[in-house]
Design a protein around this motif. Structure first.
Motif, PDB file in Angstrom:
ATOM      1  N   PRO A   1       0.798  -1.167   0.043  1.00  0.00           N
ATOM      2  CA  PRO A   1      -0.228  -0.006  -0.034  1.00  0.00           C
ATOM      3  C   PRO A   1       0.859   1.195   0.011  1.00  0.00           C
ATOM      4  N   ARG A   2       0.144   2.537   0.031  1.00  0.00           N
ATOM      5  CA  ARG A   2       0.815   3.666  -0.051  1.00  0.00           C
ATOM      6  C   ARG A   2       1.629   3.828   0.795  1.00  0.00           C
ATOM      7  N   HIS A   3       1.514   3.599   2.110  1.00  0.00           N
ATOM      8  CA  HIS A   3       2.509   3.888   3.262  1.00  0.00           C
ATOM      9  C   HIS A   3       3.827   2.950   3.199  1.00  0.00           C
ATOM     10  N   ARG A   4       3.763   2.030   2.437  1.00  0.00           N
ATOM     11  CA  ARG A   4       5.180   1.145   2.164  1.00  0.00           C
ATOM     12  C   ARG A   4       5.848   1.552   0.875  1.00  0.00           C
ATOM     13  N   ILE A   5       5.238   2.642   0.004  1.00  0.00           N
ATOM     14  CA  ILE A   5       5.715   3.100  -0.989  1.00  0.00           C
ATOM     15  C   ILE A   5       6.316   4.706  -0.844  1.00  0.00           C
ATOM     16  N   GLU A   6       5.409   5.469  -0.555  1.00  0.00           N
ATOM     17  CA  GLU A   6       5.697   6.847  -0.421  1.00  0.00           C
ATOM     18  C   GLU A   6       6.793   7.148   0.727  1.00  0.00           C
ATOM     19  N   GLY A   7       7.847   7.852   0.449  1.00  0.00           N
ATOM     20  CA  GLY A   7       8.872   8.346   1.353  1.00  0.00           C
ATOM     21  C   GLY A   7       9.810   7.414   1.577  1.00  0.00           C
ATOM     22  N   HIS A   8       9.860   6.268   0.726  1.00  0.00           N
ATOM     23  CA  HIS A   8      10.960   5.283   0.579  1.00  0.00           C
ATOM     24  C   HIS A   8      11.846   5.477  -0.643  1.00  0.00           C
ATOM     25  N   SER A   9      13.057   5.152  -0.438  1.00  0.00           N
ATOM     26  CA  SER A   9      13.985   5.577  -1.343  1.00  0.00           C
ATOM     27  C   SER A   9      13.667   4.541  -2.456  1.00  0.00           C
ATOM     28  N   ALA A  10      14.423   4.796  -3.703  1.00  0.00           N
ATOM     29  CA  ALA A  10      14.296   3.893  -4.627  1.00  0.00           C
ATOM     30  C   ALA A  10      15.004   2.703  -4.469  1.00  0.00           C
ATOM     31  N   GLU A  11      16.041   2.868  -4.005  1.00  0.00           N
ATOM     32  CA  GLU A  11      17.021   1.518  -3.424  1.00  0.00           C
ATOM     33  C   GLU A  11      15.882   0.574  -2.526  1.00  0.00           C
ATOM     34  N   THR A  12      15.304   1.175  -1.338  1.00  0.00           N
ATOM     35  CA  THR A  12      14.436   0.336  -0.737  1.00  0.00           C
ATOM     36  C   THR A  12      13.534  -0.147  -1.295  1.00  0.00           C
ATOM     37  N   MET A  13      12.777   0.501  -2.188  1.00  0.00           N
ATOM     38  CA  MET A  13      11.735  -0.073  -2.989  1.00  0.00           C
ATOM     39  C   MET A  13      12.203  -1.237  -3.998  1.00  0.00           C
ATOM     40  N   ALA A  14      13.559  -0.856  -4.540  1.00  0.00           N
ATOM     41  CA  ALA A  14      13.943  -1.894  -5.274  1.00  0.00           C
ATOM     42  C   ALA A  14      14.404  -3.417  -4.696  1.00  0.00           C
ATOM     43  N   LYS A  15      14.665  -3.165  -3.300  1.00  0.00           N
ATOM     44  CA  LYS A  15      14.948  -4.281  -2.515  1.00  0.00           C
ATOM     45  C   LYS A  15      13.726  -4.904  -2.197  1.00  0.00           C
TER      46      LYS A  15
END
Length: 65
Positions: free
Chosen positions: A40-54
């Motif tokens: 969901p949104r709270h696990r996406i927004e505010g996270h770095s591209a590197e964190t999202m990639a992981k």
């Protein structure tokens, strides 16, 4: 699928996981037609591209690898 771009597609996709409140943005992973993971949104927004990639890499390795 992009919400509000195609209302019919949005309704169809949301019907596949009706028990989860709408969240924009969000990422849903389906395997064999079943929802297996949802970000969901709270696990996406505010996270770095590197964190999202992981997170996405781990998700795909767990369910598609």
């Amino acid at each position: 699928m992009f919400a509000e771009q195609d209302l019919e597609a949005t309704a169809r996709v949301r019907s596949l996981f009706a028990d989860i409140p709408p969240s924009d943005p969000s990422i849903a992973l389906f395997k064999d037609g079943e929802l297996v993971h949802f970000l969901p949104r709270h696990r996406i927004e505010g996270h770095s591209a590197e964190t999202m990639a992981k997170d996405l890499t781990a998700m795909f390795e767990e369910y598609a690898g």
